[in-house]
Write a protein that holds these residues in place. Structure first.
Motif, PDB file in Angstrom:
ATOM      1  N   VAL A   1       0.862  -1.185   0.000  1.00 62.64           N
ATOM      2  CA  VAL A   1       0.000   0.000   0.000  1.00 62.64           C
ATOM      3  C   VAL A   1       0.900   1.237   0.000  1.00 62.64           C
TER       4      VAL A   1
ATOM      5  N   ILE B   1       1.277   5.628  -1.859  1.00 62.81           N
ATOM      6  CA  ILE B   1       0.716   6.687  -2.692  1.00 62.81           C
ATOM      7  C   ILE B   1       1.747   7.059  -3.740  1.00 62.81           C
TER       8      ILE B   1
ATOM      9  N   LEU C   1       2.103   8.890   3.123  1.00 62.63           N
ATOM     10  CA  LEU C   1       1.223   7.885   3.712  1.00 62.63           C
ATOM     11  C   LEU C   1       2.009   7.057   4.702  1.00 62.63           C
TER      12      LEU C   1
ATOM     13  N   LEU D   1      -7.070   9.776  -5.341  1.00 67.02           N
ATOM     14  CA  LEU D   1      -7.566  10.400  -4.107  1.00 67.02           C
ATOM     15  C   LEU D   1      -8.125  11.795  -4.345  1.00 67.02           C
TER      16      LEU D   1
ATOM     17  N   LEU E   1      -7.531   7.003   5.817  1.00 67.27           N
ATOM     18  CA  LEU E   1      -8.153   6.642   4.549  1.00 67.27           C
ATOM     19  C   LEU E   1      -9.158   5.502   4.683  1.00 67.27           C
TER      20      LEU E   1
ATOM     21  N   GLU F   1      -5.720   0.944  -8.183  1.00 65.94           N
ATOM     22  CA  GLU F   1      -5.387   2.342  -7.927  1.00 65.94           C
ATOM     23  C   GLU F   1      -6.663   3.138  -7.736  1.00 65.94           C
TER      24      GLU F   1
ATOM     25  N   LEU G   1      -3.043   9.312   5.762  1.00 65.56           N
ATOM     26  CA  LEU G   1      -2.508  10.245   4.781  1.00 65.56           C
ATOM     27  C   LEU G   1      -2.205  11.551   5.508  1.00 65.56           C
TER      28      LEU G   1
ATOM     29  N   LEU H   1      -3.751   6.405  -4.575  1.00 66.01           N
ATOM     30  CA  LEU H   1      -3.550   5.340  -3.608  1.00 66.01           C
ATOM     31  C   LEU H   1      -3.404   4.060  -4.420  1.00 66.01           C
TER      32      LEU H   1
END
Length: 109
Positions: free
Chosen positions: A10, A12, A66, A39, A95, A36, A77, A21
């Motif tokens: 995980v 960004i 992140l 955001l 998030l 994906e 975030l 993300l």
């Protein structure tokens, strides 16, 4: 449960003026899928604070990053968000409050 628990890698990524993300998320069959989520389509900046009902926060943010925190694997975030006067504010948003893993896809709800 946080989507970060059912996902690997995980992270960004900023590209083309947007923040994405990205993850490899497990589906119902146990397979991992690259997924994906832009955001900027679900997060805005309201006078220096994250806003779930807005969009386009990246254009008024700096130092976007992140971190996955705690035993709950919370995806937090963090960014410096500018208000209308140009002042910056250190802000964060969990998030997993509004983003889920829906059968291997990151989805805003």
């Amino acid at each position: 449960m946080s989507f970060a628990i059912s996902s690997n890698d995980v992270r960004i990524e900023e590209r083309d003026g947007h923040t994405y993300l990205i993850a490899s998320s497990r589906d119902e069959d146990g397979n991992y899928n690259h997924t994906e989520l832009n955001l900027d389509e679900c997060l805005g900046n309201n006078e220096g604070s994250f806003n779930w009902s807005g969009e386009g926060f990246t254009g008024s943010a700096e130092n976007i990053h992140l971190s996955i925190e705690g035993p709950e694997q919370l995806p937090i975030l963090r960014a410096h968000l500018r208000d209308s006067e140009g002042n910056t504010h250190d802000r964060d948003v969990n998030l997993s409050e509004r983003i889920v893993n829906d059968n291997g896809c990151l989805v805003f709800q």
